[in-house]
Every structure is written in structure tokens, then in C-alpha cells.
Design a protein around this motif. Structure first.
Motif, short mmCIF file in Angstrom:
data_model
loop_
_atom_site.label_atom_id
_atom_site.label_comp_id
_atom_site.label_asym_id
_atom_site.label_seq_id
_atom_site.Cartn_x
_atom_site.Cartn_y
_atom_site.Cartn_z
N LEU A 150 10.82 -2.21 -7.21
CA LEU A 150 11.43 -1.48 -8.32
C LEU A 150 10.83 -1.88 -9.66
O LEU A 150 10.76 -1.05 -10.58
N LEU A 151 10.40 -3.13 -9.80
CA LEU A 151 9.75 -3.56 -11.04
C LEU A 151 8.33 -3.03 -11.15
O LEU A 151 7.87 -2.63 -12.23
N ALA A 152 7.61 -3.02 -10.03
CA ALA A 152 6.19 -2.63 -10.06
C ALA A 152 6.02 -1.12 -10.16
O ALA A 152 5.07 -0.65 -10.80
N ALA A 153 6.92 -0.35 -9.55
CA ALA A 153 6.76 1.10 -9.52
C ALA A 153 6.66 1.71 -10.92
O ALA A 153 5.72 2.50 -11.19
N GLY A 180 5.05 -9.41 -5.03
CA GLY A 180 6.31 -10.04 -4.65
C GLY A 180 6.97 -9.43 -3.44
O GLY A 180 7.99 -9.95 -2.95
N VAL A 181 6.41 -8.32 -2.91
CA VAL A 181 6.92 -7.73 -1.67
C VAL A 181 6.43 -8.59 -0.52
O VAL A 181 5.24 -8.60 -0.21
N LEU A 223 0.82 -1.21 0.00
CA LEU A 223 0.00 0.00 0.00
C LEU A 223 0.86 1.26 0.00
O LEU A 223 0.47 2.29 -0.57
N ALA A 224 2.03 1.19 0.65
CA ALA A 224 2.93 2.34 0.63
C ALA A 224 3.42 2.63 -0.78
O ALA A 224 3.45 3.80 -1.22
N VAL A 225 3.81 1.58 -1.51
CA VAL A 225 4.26 1.77 -2.90
C VAL A 225 3.11 2.29 -3.76
O VAL A 225 3.29 3.18 -4.60
N LEU A 226 1.90 1.76 -3.57
CA LEU A 226 0.74 2.24 -4.31
C LEU A 226 0.48 3.72 -4.02
O LEU A 226 0.16 4.50 -4.93
N ALA A 227 0.60 4.09 -2.75
CA ALA A 227 0.33 5.48 -2.38
C ALA A 227 1.35 6.43 -3.01
O ALA A 227 1.00 7.55 -3.40
#
Length: 265
Positions: free
Chosen positions: A247-250, A214-215, A20-24
Motif C-alpha cells: 500500500l505504501l509502494a503502490a 518490504g513484501v 512483480l505483481a504489484v509492479l505489473a
């Protein structure tokens, strides 16, 4: 390798806090309908990952306690002490039954009433969030990691079979493993009529979030510590896999944000 199969569940878990942090940070403009997908995934795969060999004597008592917890919700019982007492009782009983007591917290969360303004679930989140997010999660992550991240340890991930298996399981297997992984499972569920995709989403959105699955930080570290006590190989692999998946998803998420913005013009 002897006893390597003890770590089979390490890549199963998804760390919802980091997801959720990466999504935010990278995809706050994407539809809110995207958030329930990783939330549901995290609950289901954590339940599958942290189960143990059950002892059936305390298990029915735990089920009864959780049932009482759930029945009190629609009756608007507000006693925080009662809910804490039931939650602790469920934790102890599940621990004694051989099932990891983390399941008690997951079950209580699923049983919380979400109706009303504010709902019991909202009030509980308001009270517990400073403790869980501000203290419990950072302390757990700090204590559970416990691995020296030097170059030799990082490089050893690519030569050790256990570490490499964990790394590939999280980064590759979670997205599209032998039986389809997260994306394949979601697609198959929709095709078979078990679920439906929100009209606000397209499959490319699900692809990006499936890579982010994958996180596997906190719960994967917990399982790795239980499977290989005192061995930091799996822990290092989990940390590396979580970084790589992020890093791949961002960029995939950023591409989806830009594509949606361009299509809306």
C-alpha cells in the motif's frame, strides 16, 4: 525475550512474485530496466536468509553436481530428465549439508543458459511456470500462512515484541535500516563503483521499488515457521507488513508513472 533472535532472518526475504505483481498492476509503464533490481535483490536476500549451519561432508558433492549442471548448459544438452536428476541430487545434498535446499533451485536458475531463441532458460520457464505459479506457489502460501486473521491477532502485532520487530524490519528496515537497507545499499554500491544505475532510471524509481521490497510473503513465512514452530505471531506480522509495504509502494510507483508521462509530453 528468550529465543527471539531465532527469527532475525524473517524480514530479510523479499517475495518476488508479489513484488512483480504489484509492479505489473501499478507501474507497467516504467522502464523494463527496473525489473532486474527486485529480481536480483530477491535472489541475494533469500540466499542470505535461508542458509543454515552447514555440514561440510555433502556440501562439496552438491557443488560438483551444480557445476556439472552449469557445464552442460553451454553444450546445449537438452535432456530434461538429466537436468531434473541433477536438480534433485543438488536438493538432497544441500538438505543433508544443513543448507536449506531452496538454494538448489536458486542456483540451478542462475546457472541456466539464457542464450538462443528460445534459450534453455526460456523453455524451462515455459514448462515449469504452470506448475510453479499455478500450483506450487498458491498451495505453499495457503499451507504456510495458516493463521486466523481476526482483529485480536492483527492488533496483537503492535503489542508483541517479536511481531512488531518483524513488521518494522520488513516495512522500515528493508527500505533504510541500520546499514542503509535496500535503497542505501543500492546507492552505496553505485557510489563505490560495484554497480551502475541504468540510464533509463532515476533514484526516485529505486526509492519506490525499495519500499516495495518490504513484501516478504512466502520465504518469510517459511523462515518464521522454522524459527517459531506453532507460533503465529511472526506469520501475522509478515502478512500485515506485506500489505502495508504494498500500500505504501503502490502510490509511489503511480506517482513515478505520472511524472514520467508528464515529462515525456
Amino acid at each position: 525475550m528468550p529465543n527471539a533472535t531465532r527469527g532475525w532472518a524473517i524480514p530479510t526475504a523479499t517475495d518476488i512474485a508479489f513484488v512483480l505483481a504489484v509492479l505489473a498492476v501499478t507501474a507497467s509503464a516504467l522502464p523494463m530496466a527496473l525489473r532486474p533490481f527486485p529480481l536480483t535483490l530477491a535472489v541475494l536476500d533469500d540466499l542470505g536468509a535461508i542458509g543454515g549451519k552447514p555440514s561440510f561432508l555433502p556440501l562439496p558433492a552438491a557443488v560438483v553436481v551444480l557445476a556439472v549442471f552449469g557445464l552442460l548448459q553451454p553444450r546445449r544438452v537438452r535432456s530434461a530428465f538429466l537436468y531434473v536428476l541433477l536438480g534433485v541430487a543438488a536438493w538432497v545434498l544441500l538438505h543433508e549439508s544443513g543448507i536449506h535446499p531452496t538454494v538448489a533451485g536458486v542456483a540451478c536458475g542462475l546457472l541456466m543458459n539464457v542464450d538462443g531463441d528460445p534459450s534453455p532458460a526460456t523453455r524451462a520457464d515455459h514448462v515449469s511456470r504452470p506448475i510453479s505459479a499455478g500450483f506450487a506457489v498458491p498451495v505453499f502460501a495457503f499451507l504456510a500462512a495458516g493463521v486466523p486473521l481476526d482483529l485480536s491477532a492483527l492488533g496483537g502485532v503492535f503489542t508483541d515484541r517479536i511481531a512488531l520487530g518483524v513488521l518494522l524490519g520488513l516495512v522500515v528496515g528493508k527500505f533504510g535500516g541500520v546499514v542503509g537497507g535496500v535503497f542505501g545499499g543500492a546507492w552505496l554500491s553505485v557510489r563505490l563503483g560495484f554497480a551502475r544505475i541504468s540510464p533509463d532510471l532515476v533514484w526516485r524509481d529505486i526509492v519506490a521499488v525499495s519500499v516495495l521490497a518490504g513484501v516478504g510473503f512466502t520465504v518469510s513465512l517459511l523462515i518464521g515457521d522454522r524459527a517459531f514452530q506453532g507460533d503465529t505471531r511472526a506469520t501475522t506480522a509478515v502478512l500485515m507488513a506485506s500489505v502495508i509495504a504494498s500500500l505504501l509502494a503502490a502510490p509511489l510507483l503511480r506517482i513515478r508513472v505520472r511524472t514520467r508521462a508528464r515529462d515525456d509530453i
